[in-house]
Design an enzyme around this catalytic site. Structure first.
Site, PDB file in Angstrom:
ATOM      1  N   CYS A 137      28.757 -50.427 -17.955  1.00  0.00           N
ATOM      2  CA  CYS A 137      29.687 -49.934 -19.020  1.00  0.00           C
ATOM      3  C   CYS A 137      30.834 -50.450 -19.310  1.00  0.00           C
ATOM      4  CB  CYS A 137      29.364 -48.272 -19.246  1.00  0.00           C
ATOM      5  SG  CYS A 137      30.238 -47.493 -20.601  1.00  0.00           S
ATOM      6  N   GLU A 208      23.628 -51.643 -23.168  1.00  0.00           N
ATOM      7  CA  GLU A 208      24.864 -52.026 -23.799  1.00  0.00           C
ATOM      8  C   GLU A 208      24.863 -52.825 -25.089  1.00  0.00           C
ATOM      9  OE1 GLU A 208      27.971 -50.522 -23.461  1.00  0.00           O
ATOM     10  OE2 GLU A 208      27.440 -49.273 -21.854  1.00  0.00           O
TER      11      GLU A 208
END
EC number: 3.5.99.2
Length: 228
Positions: A137, A208
Site C-alpha cells: 500500500c 491496489e
C-alpha cells in the site's frame, strides 16, 4: 539486493499497470470524474480504519519495542495525518471531506483486500506474512507519486497535484521501516516460506490495482451482500 527489494522489483510490472490505468492518469491530468473520487474516498475511509486495526493486532507479535512504537505512530498517522491527502480530493470535488465519507461503502475489491490482510494476521505466527500483505500500500502510492512528479503530463495547476506531492515524500519513512521488518522477520525462513510471503506481497499489489479500478468504475456488489 535484500529480500524486501526483490519484492518491490517483482511488483514493478503491476505498479506500471496501476500508473497507466484510467484513475491515476486522469488524476495526473487534473480531470477525473467526481463520482470516482467520492467512491475512492468512501472506500478508502473504510479501508484505513481496518488498516489501523490490523496494525493494532500486530503489536503483540512484534520483535522489539521499537517496532511496537512504530506501529503506534502509524495508527496515529492513519487517523490524523493521511486525511490531508484526502482533503485535496474533496477540494476538487467541492464538498466537505467528512460529509463525503459519512456515506459508507464496502465494495468487493476493498472487501477482498481487507480480508487478505486479516487472514495473514490470524493464519501465521510470523508477522512477515501480514506485513507483506500491508507493505505494498505505501510502496505503490510512493512509486506512483514519485513517477508523477517527473511526468510532464502532471497538471501542476490542479489541486490534485498536491495529492501526488503528499505521497511523494510522506511514505518514505514507513517504507523503510516495513522493509527492515520484512528482512528481519524472513531472515530464517525457508525458500518455501519466502515464496509464500512473496505471493502475499504481489497479491496485495494486485489488490491496489483493483482498488483504484473499483473507484473509477464505482464498483458495487451485484448479488447483494453490500455492507452498510
Amino acid at each position: 539486493m535484500n529480500f524486501a527489494e526483490t519484492l518491490e522489483r517483482d511488483a514493478q510490472p503491476i505498479i506500471d499497470e496501476i500508473y497507466q490505468d484510467h484513475f491515476i492518469q486522469e488524476l495526473l491530468k487534473g480531470d477525473i470524474k467526481k463520482e470516482a473520487l467520492r467512491q475512492y474516498l468512501r472506500a478508502d475511509a473504510s479501508y484505513l480504519r481496518e488498516f489501523a486495526n490490523i496494525y493494532a493486532l500486530l503489536i503483540p507479535i512484534m520483535p522489539d519495542l521499537e517496532s511496537v512504537r512504530f506501529l503506534v505512530d502509524q495508527i496515529q498517522f492513519i487517523v490524523n495525518g493521511e486525511v490531508e491527502a484526502h482533503e485535496y480530493m474533496a477540494d476538487y470535488i467541492g464538498e466537505n471531506y467528512n460529509e463525503i465519507v459519512q456515506k459508507k461503502v464496502w465494495p468487493p475489491s476493498g472487501d477482498h483486500y481487507i480480508k487478505h490482510m486479516y487472514y495473514n494476521v490470524y493464519a501465521h505466527e510470523n508477522a512477515a506474512y501480514a506485513i507483506a500483505a500491508m507493505a505494498p500500500c505505501p510502496y505503490v502510492y510512493a512509486m506512483i507519486a514519485k513517477r508523477a512528479m517527473k511526468d510532464p503530463n502532471l497538471n501542476k495547476s490542479s489541486i490534485l497535484a498536491k495529492w501526488f506531492e503528499f505521497y511523494n515524500t510522506e511514505m518514505d519513512p514507513l517504507i523503510e521501516v516495513l522493509d527492515d521488518l520484512m528482512n528481519q522477520l524472513t531472515a530464517n525462513m525457508s525458500e518455501t516460506e519466502k515464496n509464500e510471503v512473496r505471493e502475499n506481497y504481489l497479491q496485495s499489489t494486485v489488490h491496489e490495482l483493483n482498488f483504484f479500478n473499483m473507484a473509477y468504475t464505482s464498483e458495487k456488489w451485484q448479488f447483494g451482500g453490500e455492507r452498510v
